[in-house]
Design an enzyme around this catalytic site. Structure first.
Site, PDB file in Angstrom:
ATOM      1  N   TYR A 148       0.811  -1.225   0.000  1.00 26.89           N
ATOM      2  CA  TYR A 148       0.000   0.000   0.000  1.00 26.89           C
ATOM      3  C   TYR A 148       0.850   1.283   0.000  1.00 26.89           C
ATOM      4  O   TYR A 148       0.612   2.209  -0.775  1.00 26.89           O
ATOM      5  CB  TYR A 148      -0.906  -0.044   1.223  1.00 26.89           C
ATOM      6  CG  TYR A 148      -1.832   1.131   1.389  1.00 26.89           C
ATOM      7  CD1 TYR A 148      -2.970   1.260   0.604  1.00 26.89           C
ATOM      8  CD2 TYR A 148      -1.581   2.108   2.357  1.00 26.89           C
ATOM      9  CE1 TYR A 148      -3.823   2.335   0.777  1.00 26.89           C
ATOM     10  CE2 TYR A 148      -2.435   3.182   2.539  1.00 26.89           C
ATOM     11  CZ  TYR A 148      -3.553   3.287   1.741  1.00 26.89           C
ATOM     12  OH  TYR A 148      -4.396   4.360   1.915  1.00 26.89           O
ATOM     13  N   THR A 220       1.738   3.421  19.041  1.00 27.24           N
ATOM     14  CA  THR A 220       1.145   4.764  19.050  1.00 27.24           C
ATOM     15  C   THR A 220       0.773   5.232  17.639  1.00 27.24           C
ATOM     16  O   THR A 220       1.391   4.836  16.641  1.00 27.24           O
ATOM     17  CB  THR A 220       2.103   5.805  19.679  1.00 27.24           C
ATOM     18  OG1 THR A 220       3.339   5.798  18.943  1.00 27.24           O
ATOM     19  CG2 THR A 220       2.364   5.497  21.137  1.00 27.24           C
TER      20      THR A 220
HETATM   21  O1  GDC Z   1      -5.758  -0.339  11.258  1.00 29.34           O
HETATM   22  P1  GDC Z   1      -5.057   0.833  11.859  1.00 29.34           P
HETATM   23  O2  GDC Z   1      -5.922   1.943  12.329  1.00 29.34           O
HETATM   24  O3  GDC Z   1      -4.020   1.323  10.801  1.00 29.34           O
HETATM   25  O4  GDC Z   1      -4.240   0.262  13.109  1.00 29.34           O
HETATM   26  C1  GDC Z   1      -3.599   1.102  14.032  1.00 29.34           C
HETATM   27  C2  GDC Z   1      -3.024   0.248  15.152  1.00 29.34           C
HETATM   28  O5  GDC Z   1      -4.115  -0.226  15.946  1.00 29.34           O
HETATM   29  C3  GDC Z   1      -2.263  -0.998  14.647  1.00 29.34           C
HETATM   30  O6  GDC Z   1      -1.078  -1.166  15.378  1.00 29.34           O
HETATM   31  C4  GDC Z   1      -3.227  -2.135  14.953  1.00 29.34           C
HETATM   32  O7  GDC Z   1      -2.577  -3.360  15.220  1.00 29.34           O
HETATM   33  C5  GDC Z   1      -3.918  -1.591  16.215  1.00 29.34           C
HETATM   34  N1  GDC Z   1      -5.191  -2.230  16.527  1.00 29.34           N
HETATM   35  C6  GDC Z   1      -5.526  -2.756  17.740  1.00 29.34           C
HETATM   36  N2  GDC Z   1      -6.741  -3.340  17.673  1.00 29.34           N
HETATM   37  C7  GDC Z   1      -8.394  -3.536  15.747  1.00 29.34           C
HETATM   38  O8  GDC Z   1      -9.307  -4.156  16.287  1.00 29.34           O
HETATM   39  C8  GDC Z   1      -7.200  -3.153  16.406  1.00 29.34           C
HETATM   40  N3  GDC Z   1      -8.515  -3.170  14.425  1.00 29.34           N
HETATM   41  C9  GDC Z   1      -7.532  -2.447  13.777  1.00 29.34           C
HETATM   42  N4  GDC Z   1      -7.736  -2.093  12.484  1.00 29.34           N
HETATM   43  N5  GDC Z   1      -6.384  -2.094  14.394  1.00 29.34           N
HETATM   44  C10 GDC Z   1      -6.217  -2.433  15.682  1.00 29.34           C
HETATM   45  C11 GDC Z   1      -3.206   2.962   8.512  1.00 29.34           C
HETATM   46  C12 GDC Z   1      -3.505   2.249   7.231  1.00 29.34           C
HETATM   47  C13 GDC Z   1      -4.369   3.109   6.427  1.00 29.34           C
HETATM   48  C14 GDC Z   1      -3.857   4.522   6.308  1.00 29.34           C
HETATM   49  C15 GDC Z   1      -3.232   5.069   7.564  1.00 29.34           C
HETATM   50  C16 GDC Z   1      -2.420   6.314   7.423  1.00 29.34           C
HETATM   51  O9  GDC Z   1      -2.335   2.187   9.275  1.00 29.34           O
HETATM   52  O10 GDC Z   1      -4.101   1.030   7.492  1.00 29.34           O
HETATM   53  O11 GDC Z   1      -4.787   2.575   5.233  1.00 29.34           O
HETATM   54  O12 GDC Z   1      -3.318   4.941   5.127  1.00 29.34           O
HETATM   55  O13 GDC Z   1      -2.523   4.144   8.269  1.00 29.34           O
HETATM   56  O14 GDC Z   1      -2.006   6.766   8.650  1.00 29.34           O
HETATM   57  P2  GDC Z   1      -2.548   2.011  10.815  1.00 29.34           P
HETATM   58  O15 GDC Z   1      -2.591   3.305  11.531  1.00 29.34           O
HETATM   59  O16 GDC Z   1      -1.526   1.051  11.279  1.00 29.34           O
END
Ligand code: GDC
Length: 337
Positions: A148, A220
């Protein structure tokens, strides 16, 4: 009359931007998305709406006819659970942006907006919790999120060279984890704010004490509320500056801290089952907004608590009413075939 094309209008950010333009005087809005129209997050009546695949150049060429301004939000994406397991699908979005750039030149469009991501940043600057905010220059030397992030970085670069070589006006921003109402909250593409709101809402509803959390909860992030994102998008779009800018928040929190905020909103406490094998992404990430503030004058207004209150309340309504669940939570509808 100005004609604006919003690609990815059936999704979260594209949907919010389209609804801002629709109904404005002297603006004709054309909305496009690969999803069938009944799955678009918002229903648009006073716009021209098309369900079509922009990975096909012929579609890109046709839809951009007579268009003045193009906003490209169309890409195959989601939270960590999606992008870590669908790298090829995510990289194929390069076709969408490339086709739109080529079509923009062919059809003499005036300005082109590309939605990039904080996933372009060099991973070595994000290997600790509570890292320094990422500055725009931290994307190079390139070592972005696999799949991505590479697609986003490459497409940013395409915008730059289309601008230099063909004189196309481009605007590019890097969004940092945008969240808010009218977005996905289940099904595999949801990001942490929506996922954790859903988990706590369901725990409260079902009188359960434990929720699953991916990783150890100490990682974080900073999260930007959708209204701040739309304002930042417009401020950059309307500026005279073709550089790439962060559109993010500087309020960096651990996932455990975000859970605490959601517990306070829910007035319900949970225990955490840490799932260390789930997708975690970088260890720490936040935005440094000094450059965008200086050059564009934009900064966010909503605190994380304010944004989460609105998000929590919208997701709770969806879950309790049981309507729209299919529309907002159907994870893999855009699979390439
Ligand atoms: O999915 P995300 O919000 O994306 O995950 C943030 C953090 O939260 C990760 O370390 C993940 O493991 C943790 N987390 C804990 N529990 C859960 O239930 C959960 N669901 C999810 N989804 N996460 C969980 C994103 C990308 C995007 C975008 C942005 C830009 O990454 O997925 O597409 O472009 O970044 O900032 P994240 O912040 O890693």
């Amino acid at each position: 009359m100005v004609k604006i094309l919003i690609c990815g209008a059936g999704g979260f950010i594209g949907g919010h931007l389209a609804s801002k333009f629709i109904g404005e005087n002297n603006i004709k809005v054309v909305c496009a998305d690969i999803k069938p129209i009944e799955y678009w997050f918002q229903n648009f009546e006073n716009s021209e709406n098309h369900s079509l695949d922009l990975k096909d150049y012929k579609n890109a060429l046709k839809i951009t006819e007579g268009v003045d301004y193009i906003f490209n939000f169309a890409c195959n994406m989601g939270g960590m659970g999606f992008i870590e397991n669908n790298k090829a699908e995510c990289m194929l979005s390069v076709l969408v942006n490339t086709n739109l750039l080529r079509a923009a030149i062919k059809n003499n469009c005036k300005k082109f907006f590309f939605s990039s991501s904080a996933c372009v940043y060099n991973s070595s600057k994000q290997d600790k919790t509570f890292v320094k905010g990422l500055r725009e220059e931290d994307a190079y030397p390139a070592d972005p999120e696999d799949g991505y992030g590479w697609e986003k970085l490459f497409s940013e670069r395409m915008c730059r060279h289309f601008s230099e070589d063909f004189g196309l006006e481009t605007r590019v921003v890097r969004y940092h984890n945008i969240y808010g109402p009218i977005g996905t909250f289940d099904g595999g593409r949801e990001k942490a704010p929506a996922a954790l709101c859903r988990k706590i809402i369901l725990a409260k509803k079902n009188k359960k004490k434990i929720i699953d959390v991916w990783g150890d909860g100490e990682q974080t992030r900073s999260f930007l509320y959708i209204d701040d994102c739309i304002k930042g998008t417009m401020d950059v779009f309307e500026s005279n500056n073709q550089e790439v800018f962060n559109i993010g928040s500087e309020e960096q929190v651990s996932i455990n801290e975000m859970i605490k905020i959601i517990e306070d909103i829910a007035e319900y406490k949970v225990e955490k089952n840490y799932q260390l094998e789930k997708p975690k992404g970088v260890r720490g990430r936040s935005s440094d907004n000094s450059y965008v503030s200086k050059k564009i004058g934009w900064k966010p207004n909503f605190t994380l608590k304010e944004g989460l209150e609105k998000t929590y309340s919208w997701i709770e309504q969806q879950i309790l009413s049981g309507s729209n669940i299919e529309k907002f939570c159907k994870g893999n509808i855009e699979k390439n075939d």
